[in-house]
Design an enzyme around this catalytic site. Structure first.
Site, PDB file in Angstrom:
ATOM      1  CB  SER A   1       1.872  -5.495 -10.178  1.00 10.46           C
ATOM      2  OG  SER A   1       2.426  -5.974  -8.967  1.00 10.46           O
TER       3      SER A   1
ATOM      4  CE  LYS B   1       6.385   5.051  -3.146  1.00  9.63           C
ATOM      5  NZ  LYS B   1       6.557   3.568  -3.129  1.00  9.63           N
TER       6      LYS B   1
ATOM      7  CG  HIS C   1      -2.002  -6.120  -7.365  1.00  9.50           C
ATOM      8  ND1 HIS C   1      -1.013  -5.310  -6.841  1.00  9.50           N
ATOM      9  CD2 HIS C   1      -1.397  -7.293  -7.675  1.00  9.50           C
ATOM     10  CE1 HIS C   1       0.139  -5.960  -6.819  1.00  9.50           C
ATOM     11  NE2 HIS C   1      -0.064  -7.171  -7.331  1.00  9.50           N
ATOM     12  CG  ASN C   2      -0.915  -1.574  -5.404  1.00 13.98           C
ATOM     13  OD1 ASN C   2      -0.706  -2.464  -6.202  1.00 13.98           O
ATOM     14  ND2 ASN C   2      -0.229  -0.452  -5.389  1.00 13.98           N
TER      15      ASN C   2
ATOM     16  CD  GLU D   1       2.003  -4.465  -3.001  1.00 10.88           C
ATOM     17  OE1 GLU D   1       1.873  -4.697  -4.216  1.00 10.88           O
ATOM     18  OE2 GLU D   1       2.545  -3.430  -2.552  1.00 10.88           O
TER      19      GLU D   1
ATOM     20  CB  THR E   1      15.559  15.837 -15.913  1.00  8.28           C
ATOM     21  OG1 THR E   1      14.592  16.349 -15.023  1.00  8.28           O
ATOM     22  CG2 THR E   1      16.932  16.376 -15.599  1.00  8.28           C
TER      23      THR E   1
ATOM     24  CE  LYS F   1       0.164  -2.507  -9.491  1.00 11.30           C
ATOM     25  NZ  LYS F   1       0.618  -1.505  -8.606  1.00 11.30           N
TER      26      LYS F   1
HETATM   27  C1  6PG Z   1       3.536  -3.348  -7.380  1.00  9.67           C
HETATM   28  C2  6PG Z   1       3.465  -2.514  -6.129  1.00  9.67           C
HETATM   29  C3  6PG Z   1       3.813  -1.081  -6.352  1.00  9.67           C
HETATM   30  C4  6PG Z   1       3.643  -0.210  -5.116  1.00  9.67           C
HETATM   31  C5  6PG Z   1       4.610  -0.506  -4.029  1.00  9.67           C
HETATM   32  C6  6PG Z   1       4.634   0.499  -2.890  1.00  9.67           C
HETATM   33  O1  6PG Z   1       2.516  -3.935  -7.682  1.00  9.67           O
HETATM   34  O2  6PG Z   1       4.580  -3.417  -8.016  1.00  9.67           O
HETATM   35  O3  6PG Z   1       2.157  -2.555  -5.642  1.00  9.67           O
HETATM   36  O4  6PG Z   1       2.976  -0.615  -7.374  1.00  9.67           O
HETATM   37  O5  6PG Z   1       3.819   1.105  -5.483  1.00  9.67           O
HETATM   38  O6  6PG Z   1       4.390  -1.772  -3.535  1.00  9.67           O
HETATM   39  O7  6PG Z   1       3.406   0.670  -2.278  1.00  9.67           O
HETATM   40  P1  6PG Z   1       3.320   1.354  -0.842  1.00  9.67           P
HETATM   41  O8  6PG Z   1       4.402   2.389  -0.757  1.00  9.67           O
HETATM   42  O9  6PG Z   1       1.975   1.973  -0.743  1.00  9.67           O
HETATM   43  O10 6PG Z   1       3.563   0.265   0.154  1.00  9.67           O
END
Ligand code: 6PG
Length: 481
Positions: A129, A259, A186-187, A190, A35, A183
């Site tokens: 990240s 997500k 990593h998530n 997280e 866009t 990554k």
């Molecule tokens: C990062 C995060 C990022 C992630 C969000 C949301 O490393 O900056 O991991 O990449 O997209 O934390 O993740 P969720 O919506 O699955 O909680």
């Protein structure tokens, strides 16, 4: 005129901040967005007065780049990435580089790296990240893909990445989808770290009856010690945040979103046969939280203890600290086990210490603790499990009495501790030379003639018992995960 060092497609939050970060480091960036009004808004707004070049078509974007051309996509993972690759390829030459910086499933990156290599295009899939602020001022960057591309992007990536003790939180991870795989893990970690903090908060609030200000004090204190980390820091800030209506935290509906990267990590662990129990529980905890209406009904219908505590709350807060710390060690031990197995399975040559270094700063799981992990892998690059490192063994030994008390008390009081308790179950399982899997094998053999190995015979030699006296002589073959 060919003048930009790199092109970036996708001016959503992460894209915009990365571009501004590059601009701060004297990297000349040309930008494009599907866009195109977004390009104009950006150029008139945050990019005003910078060296950033706005473009309004793929041709114009590619035409503005120095050779070899580097084009980075910060767009939605999946089909959108494929469609941009299709648009880009006809305008690129052999040796040009395409980079995907989204949270992409590593198998897609594997495929794209191979397909593009056949066309002479060098592909990189990189984990990034740190959210909005990380992208703007120094994220953790985890690139993988075609190794020939790395020398062409190394300086750009390492200069915009977070720096810890003079070292960039960015290094080459490995072939094909290795960067986005790391990554993904990593998530997953997280998710685990966040759920651990939620359990500590829940225990303090519902179990010990503490108020926000007291809890804020506790987290602030924890942030000065072994738990020092970004996620503990933001938890402290959240607990201290008040507006006209009180604490926003207490107005937030307890339904967690996701997500999908934590789920991918769990699925991959099941595929590879790795007991990634803590991350798995943290994904399921989000799923359970999302069933809000059903939980409200069940709360009326199902009975259990009402949390009440009459002990020494201050002492118990110390136990909760230890439960969190010990469980966190388990989570990272499991996460690294998964990465190790993936490296073996997918033929990636990964440096575990350098992964810890990349996570040491810039990213969401950044913490002092990752420095200890780096040291453990420096001492022994082939470490099988973090729990077998002296530092982590001693840390678990020191924390385990409190950890066990929290899990036991949680069960007694009816406070769910899915990650604290699954971590403890893993720990006790991992340190058990003998598990009840002999019974399990007997059951499999009983109902399905699946055969078993014997303690007194060489591994791999299979036996079958005719448990009911009427079975045939045919045994099933063994099936490994
Ligand atoms: C990062 C995060 C990022 C992630 C969000 C949301 O490393 O900056 O991991 O990449 O997209 O934390 O993740 P969720 O919506 O699955 O909680």
């Amino acid at each position: 005129m060919s003048q930009a060092d790199i092109g970036l497609i996708g001016l959503a939050v992460m894209g915009q901040n990365l571009v501004l970060n590059m601009n701060d480091h004297d990297i000349k960036v040309a930008v494009f967005n599907r866009t195109t009004s977004k390009v104009d808004d950006f150029m008139e707004g945050r990019a005003k007065g910078t060296n950033i070049i706005g473009t309004h078509s793929i041709e114009e974007l590619v035409g503005s780049l120095k050779s070899p051309r580097r084009v980075m996509m910060m767009v939605k993972a999946g089909d959108v990435v494929d469609s941009f690759i299709d648009l880009l390829v006809p305008h690129l030459d052999k040796g040009d580089i395409i980079i995907d910086g989204g949270n992409e499933l590593y198998t897609n990156t594997n495929r794209r790296t191979r397909d593009l290599a056949e066309k002479g295009i060098l592909y990189i899939g990189t984990g990034i990240s740190g959210g909005e602020e990380g992208a703007r001022f120094g994220p953790s960057i985890m690139p993988g893909g075609n190794p020939d591309a790395w020398p062409h992007v190394k300086d750009i990536f390492q200069s915009i990445a977070a720096q810890v003790d003079g070292e960039p939180c960015c290094d080459w991870v490995g072939e094909e989808g290795a960067g986005q795989y790391v990554k993904m893990v990593h998530n997953g970690i997280e998710y685990g770290d966040m759920q651990l903090i939620c359990e500590a908060y829940d225990f303090m609030k519902r179990g010990l009856g503490m108020n926000e200000s007291d809890m804020q004090g506790v987290f602030a204190e924890w942030n000065k010690g072994v738990l020092d980390s970004y996620l503990i820091e933001i938890t402290t800030n959240i607990l201290g945040f008040k507006d006209d209506e009180g604490y926003p935290l207490n107005r937030i509906l307890d339904r967690a979103g996701q997500k999908g990267t934590g789920k991918w990590t769990g699925i991959n662990a099941l595929d590879l046969g790795i007991p990634l129990t803590l991350i798995g529980e943290s994904v399921f905890a989000r799923c359970l939280s999302a069933m809000k209406d059903e939980r409200v009904k069940a709360a009326e219908f199902l009975d259990g203890p009402t949390p009440s505590f009459d002990g020494d709350a201050k002492e118990f807060v110390g136990y909760i600290h230890d439960a969190l710390y010990a469980s966190k060690i388990i989570s990272y031990a499991q996460g690294y086990m998964l990465i190790r197995e993936a490296a073996k399975e997918y033929g990636w040559n990964l440096n575990y210490g350098s992964i810890a270094l990349m996570w040491r700063g810039g990213c969401i799981i950044r913490s002092a603790f990752l420095g200890n992990i780096k040291e453990a892998f420096d001492k022994n690059p082939d470490l099988e499990n973090l729990l077998l490192d002296d530092f982590f063994r001693d840390a678990i030994h020191n924390a385990q009495a409190g950890w066990r008390k929290v899990v036991a008390k949680g069960a007694e009081m009816g406070i769910p501790t899915p990650t604290f308790s699954s971590a403890l179950a893993y720990y006790d399982g991992y340190r058990s030379a003998t598990l009840p899997a002999n019974m399990l094998q007997a059951q499999r053999d009983y109902f399905g003639a699946h055969t078993y190995e014997r303690t007194d015979k060489p591994r791999g030699e299979m036996f079958h018992t005719d448990w009911i006296g009427s079975g045939g002589n045919v045994s099933s073959t063994i099936y490994d995960v």
